[in-house]
Design an enzyme around this catalytic site. Structure first.
Site, short mmCIF file in Angstrom:
data_model
loop_
_atom_site.label_atom_id
_atom_site.label_comp_id
_atom_site.label_asym_id
_atom_site.label_seq_id
_atom_site.Cartn_x
_atom_site.Cartn_y
_atom_site.Cartn_z
N SER A 18 43.22 41.39 44.08
CA SER A 18 42.34 40.33 44.57
C SER A 18 41.04 40.33 43.77
O SER A 18 41.00 40.84 42.64
CB SER A 18 42.09 40.53 46.06
OG SER A 18 41.48 39.40 46.62
N ASN A 19 39.98 39.77 44.32
CA ASN A 19 38.69 39.74 43.62
C ASN A 19 37.56 39.77 44.65
O ASN A 19 37.81 39.81 45.86
CB ASN A 19 38.61 38.49 42.73
CG ASN A 19 38.77 37.23 43.54
OD1 ASN A 19 37.90 36.87 44.33
ND2 ASN A 19 39.90 36.54 43.37
#
Ligand code: CTP
Ligand code: CA
Length: 227
Positions: free
Chosen positions: A33-34
Site C-alpha cells: 500500500s502507500n
C-alpha cells in the site's frame, strides 16, 4: 474583513472523487500500500457537496468518517477502484482523482499465508496496475478530468508530463517531501496547472481550504473553456 457566503457554484454538477490508498494482496494477511490517509480526497468531496454538487466518493481503506450527503463506494484494490470509477464515469461531469493508486501489484498473490520456515525467501513478482486516469481519459465524453501528481523532485516538470500524458484538464501538483504537507498531514500545499498553461500556487494551508481552492480552479477553468 472577509465575508463568507455559502457558495452554490457547483449546483448541477455530478462530481466523482477518488480518495485514499489502494491495498494489493501479497498473501491473505499482507499487502502493498502507500501512505495516503484519504484526507485530501475526503475534504474535496465534502467541499464539493457544500457547494451544491452531487458527489460520489470512491474510497480506498481509510480511518476517516464519510462526509454526510455523499455516496461512498468502498474499494480495496486498484482493479476495484478502476471498476468503480468506470461504472460511475458516464454519470459524472467532473472527475477528481485524489487517490494514491498502486502502480504495481503482486502478480500471483499466495492463496495461503507465506511461511518463514521455507528454505528460500519468497520472491515477489509484480505486474502493472491499470492507470485509471489514462483509462478514463480515453473514453471521456464531456467530463472535466482532474488529476494529482505526487512528486519528490522536479515538481512542475513531472506534473506537466502527467497532465499531457493522461489527457487531463487540470493537475494538482504536490511536493510530498515538503514539511507539514502531504501524506497524513492536516495541511497541504499545491501548484495547480491547467492544459491551457495556467499556473496557480497555493502555499501551505488546511486541506479543507485547499479543497475549496481546487474546486474554485475547476470552476474557473470550466468558465474559460466551455465544453
Ligand atoms: N493514477 C491512476 N491510476 C494509477 C496510478 C495513478 O489513475 N494506477 C492517478 C492518480 O490518482 C493521480 C495521477 O494518476 O491523480 C498521478 O499519480 P502519480 O502516482 O503522481 O503518477 P503516476 O502516473 O502513477 O506516475 P509515477 O508514480 O511514476 O510518478
Ligand atoms: Ca504512481
Amino acid at each position: 474583513e472577509q465575508i463568507l457566503l455559502p457558495l452554490a457554484d457547483l449546483k448541477g454538477q455530478r462530481i466523482l472523487v477518488s480518495a485514499g490508498p489502494t491495498q494489493e494482496a501479497i498473501d491473505p494477511v499482507r499487502y502493498i500500500s502507500n501512505r495516503s490517509s484519504g484526507k485530501m480526497g475526503y475534504a474535496i468531496a465534502e467541499a464539493a457537496r457544500s457547494r451544491g454538487a452531487e458527489v460520489i466518493l470512491v474510497s480506498g481503506p481509510t480511518a476517516l468518517i464519510p462526509p454526510a450527503g455523499i455516496r461512498v463506494v468502498p474499494i480495496t484494490t486498484a482493479k476495484e477502484m478502476a471498476e468503480a470509477m468506470s461504472a460511475q464515469f458516464g454519470w459524472s461531469s467532473i472527475v477528481i482523482m485524489a487517490a494514491a493508486v498502486a502502480d504495481f501489484l503482486p502478480k500471483a498473490p499466495a492463496t495461503q499465508k507465506l511461511k518463514k520456515g521455507t528454505a528460500a525467501v519468497p520472491p515477489l513478482e509484480l505486474e502493472r496496475a491499470p492507470d485509471i486516469l489514462a483509462m478514463l481519459s480515453a473514453k471521456r465524453t464531456a467530463q472535466i478530468l482532474v488529476g494529482f501528481a505526487a512528486e519528490t523532485q522536479d515538481l512542475i516538470e513531472h506534473a506537466t508530463g502527467k497532465l499531457t500524458a493522461k489527457g487531463l484538464d487540470l493537475i494538482v501538483a504536490n511536493d510530498v517531501t515538503q514539511a507539514g504537507a502531504g501524506f497524513g498531514s492536516e495541511q497541504n500545499a499545491a501548484i495547480i496547472l491547467s492544459r491551457t498553461g495556467t499556473r496557480q500556487t497555493f502555499d501551505l494551508r488546511p486541506k479543507s481550504q485547499l479543497a475549496h481552492d481546487i474546486l474554485s480552479a475547476i470552476v474557473e477553468f470550466a468558465k474559460n473553456e466551455p465544453r
